[in-house]
Scaffold this motif. Sequence first.
Motif, PDB file in Angstrom:
ATOM      1  N   UNK A 194       0.757  -1.328   0.053  1.00 37.48           N
ATOM      2  CA  UNK A 194       0.056  -0.413   0.058  1.00 37.48           C
ATOM      3  C   UNK A 194       0.901   1.390   0.039  1.00 37.48           C
ATOM      4  N   UNK A 195       2.109   1.414   0.722  1.00 39.80           N
ATOM      5  CA  UNK A 195       2.437   2.956   1.371  1.00 39.80           C
ATOM      6  C   UNK A 195       3.348   3.279  -0.239  1.00 39.80           C
ATOM      7  N   UNK A 196       4.259   1.970  -0.952  1.00 44.08           N
ATOM      8  CA  UNK A 196       4.736   2.698  -1.857  1.00 44.08           C
ATOM      9  C   UNK A 196       3.794   2.932  -3.130  1.00 44.08           C
ATOM     10  N   UNK A 197       2.902   1.440  -3.385  1.00 42.89           N
ATOM     11  CA  UNK A 197       1.164   2.439  -4.544  1.00 42.89           C
ATOM     12  C   UNK A 197       1.279   3.905  -4.535  1.00 42.89           C
ATOM     13  N   UNK A 198       0.884   4.235  -2.864  1.00 42.79           N
ATOM     14  CA  UNK A 198       0.263   5.246  -2.577  1.00 42.79           C
ATOM     15  C   UNK A 198       1.127   6.443  -3.397  1.00 42.79           C
ATOM     16  N   UNK A 199       2.581   5.927  -3.502  1.00 43.64           N
ATOM     17  CA  UNK A 199       4.037   6.940  -3.652  1.00 43.64           C
ATOM     18  C   UNK A 199       3.513   7.149  -5.682  1.00 43.64           C
ATOM     19  N   UNK A 200       3.619   5.812  -5.716  1.00 42.71           N
ATOM     20  CA  UNK A 200       3.891   5.872  -7.426  1.00 42.71           C
ATOM     21  C   UNK A 200       2.381   5.988  -8.153  1.00 42.71           C
ATOM     22  N   UNK A 201       1.164   5.874  -7.345  1.00 42.46           N
ATOM     23  CA  UNK A 201       0.420   6.824  -7.809  1.00 42.46           C
ATOM     24  C   UNK A 201       0.456   8.452  -7.995  1.00 42.46           C
ATOM     25  N   UNK A 202       0.672   8.823  -6.940  1.00 43.88           N
ATOM     26  CA  UNK A 202       0.989  10.335  -6.971  1.00 43.88           C
ATOM     27  C   UNK A 202       1.769  10.821  -8.120  1.00 43.88           C
ATOM     28  N   UNK A 203       2.716   9.820  -9.160  1.00 44.04           N
ATOM     29  CA  UNK A 203       3.464   9.593 -10.158  1.00 44.04           C
ATOM     30  C   UNK A 203       2.868   9.676 -11.389  1.00 44.04           C
ATOM     31  N   UNK A 204       1.584   9.348 -11.141  1.00 44.66           N
ATOM     32  CA  UNK A 204       0.885   8.689 -11.920  1.00 44.66           C
ATOM     33  C   UNK A 204      -0.595   9.581 -12.526  1.00 44.66           C
ATOM     34  N   UNK A 205      -0.740   9.914 -13.518  1.00 45.67           N
ATOM     35  CA  UNK A 205      -2.524  10.847 -14.131  1.00 45.67           C
ATOM     36  C   UNK A 205      -3.487   9.812 -13.229  1.00 45.67           C
ATOM     37  N   UNK A 206      -3.800  10.649 -13.125  1.00 50.09           N
ATOM     38  CA  UNK A 206      -5.906  10.166 -12.049  1.00 50.09           C
ATOM     39  C   UNK A 206      -6.029   8.975 -12.988  1.00 50.09           C
ATOM     40  N   UNK A 207      -6.546   8.424 -11.736  1.00 48.22           N
ATOM     41  CA  UNK A 207      -7.507   7.293 -12.427  1.00 48.22           C
ATOM     42  C   UNK A 207      -6.633   5.977 -12.368  1.00 48.22           C
ATOM     43  N   UNK A 208      -4.738   6.430 -12.373  1.00 47.60           N
ATOM     44  CA  UNK A 208      -4.393   4.608 -12.454  1.00 47.60           C
ATOM     45  C   UNK A 208      -4.887   3.915 -10.912  1.00 47.60           C
ATOM     46  N   UNK A 209      -5.521   4.246  -9.762  1.00 44.95           N
ATOM     47  CA  UNK A 209      -5.456   3.252  -8.844  1.00 44.95           C
ATOM     48  C   UNK A 209      -6.802   2.298 -10.039  1.00 44.95           C
ATOM     49  N   UNK A 210      -7.701   2.840 -10.281  1.00 51.32           N
ATOM     50  CA  UNK A 210      -8.738   2.065 -11.046  1.00 51.32           C
ATOM     51  C   UNK A 210      -8.310   0.325 -11.540  1.00 51.32           C
ATOM     52  N   UNK A 211      -6.843   1.149 -12.247  1.00 48.17           N
ATOM     53  CA  UNK A 211      -6.229   0.408 -13.207  1.00 48.17           C
ATOM     54  C   UNK A 211      -5.987  -1.058 -11.843  1.00 48.17           C
ATOM     55  N   UNK A 212      -4.646  -0.222 -11.120  1.00 45.95           N
ATOM     56  CA  UNK A 212      -4.600  -1.474 -10.089  1.00 45.95           C
ATOM     57  C   UNK A 212      -5.017  -1.914  -9.082  1.00 45.95           C
ATOM     58  N   UNK A 213      -6.551  -2.029  -9.732  1.00 48.63           N
ATOM     59  CA  UNK A 213      -7.222  -2.452  -8.996  1.00 48.63           C
ATOM     60  C   UNK A 213      -7.288  -2.060  -6.930  1.00 48.63           C
ATOM     61  N   UNK A 214      -7.139  -0.515  -7.151  1.00 49.63           N
ATOM     62  CA  UNK A 214      -6.552  -0.664  -5.344  1.00 49.63           C
ATOM     63  C   UNK A 214      -8.128   1.101  -5.262  1.00 49.63           C
ATOM     64  N   UNK A 215      -9.479   1.412  -6.013  1.00 50.20           N
ATOM     65  CA  UNK A 215      -9.528   2.912  -5.440  1.00 50.20           C
ATOM     66  C   UNK A 215      -9.365   3.544  -4.253  1.00 50.20           C
ATOM     67  N   UNK A 216      -8.986   4.566  -4.777  1.00 53.45           N
ATOM     68  CA  UNK A 216      -8.506   5.384  -3.311  1.00 53.45           C
ATOM     69  C   UNK A 216      -9.218   6.267  -3.327  1.00 53.45           C
ATOM     70  N   UNK A 217     -10.257   6.190  -1.761  1.00 54.32           N
ATOM     71  CA  UNK A 217     -10.917   7.751  -1.751  1.00 54.32           C
ATOM     72  C   UNK A 217     -10.136   8.952  -1.994  1.00 54.32           C
ATOM     73  N   UNK A 218     -10.962   9.303  -3.318  1.00 58.52           N
ATOM     74  CA  UNK A 218     -10.776  10.853  -2.995  1.00 58.52           C
ATOM     75  C   UNK A 218     -10.714  11.619  -2.269  1.00 58.52           C
ATOM     76  N   UNK A 219      -9.933  12.215  -1.226  1.00 62.28           N
ATOM     77  CA  UNK A 219     -11.392  12.976   0.098  1.00 62.28           C
ATOM     78  C   UNK A 219     -10.704  14.623   0.106  1.00 62.28           C
TER      79      UNK A 219
END
Length: 132
Positions: free
Chosen positions: A107-132
Amino acid sequence: MGMQWDAFLKSVQERGDYATPHEAERAARTVLALLGAHVVGADRAELAARLPETFALILLNPLQAAEPLDTARFVRATAAWIEGSTEETAKWDVSAVLSVVADCAGDDLLRRLLLQLPPGYDLLFGRPQRQD
């Protein structure tokens, strides 16, 4: 020590419902080459360390992306690289591979990787992030 080659491919094969390990490997090589062009620095190195060696090398020697692809274009690029692929099957390929990558990353590394990627990649990784 990263996930072993056999375990990684087996997971991709199961999630992608591929008939053969060869198909799973082709999907994994394509998706990781594209992903490697999108993530940089320590996070990419850390992810590589958690992947089987062959896939780590693909991630670290990526196709150079001129610009970050949004998720739809990432899927289209995958389709272009895999023979006989459509956008529908490519979406399946991307999700199968990236969900296994997410397991390797944690989870921790994935969160950092998602920060480098355009929006929506969390869904491709199968890990939808809560948008606060």
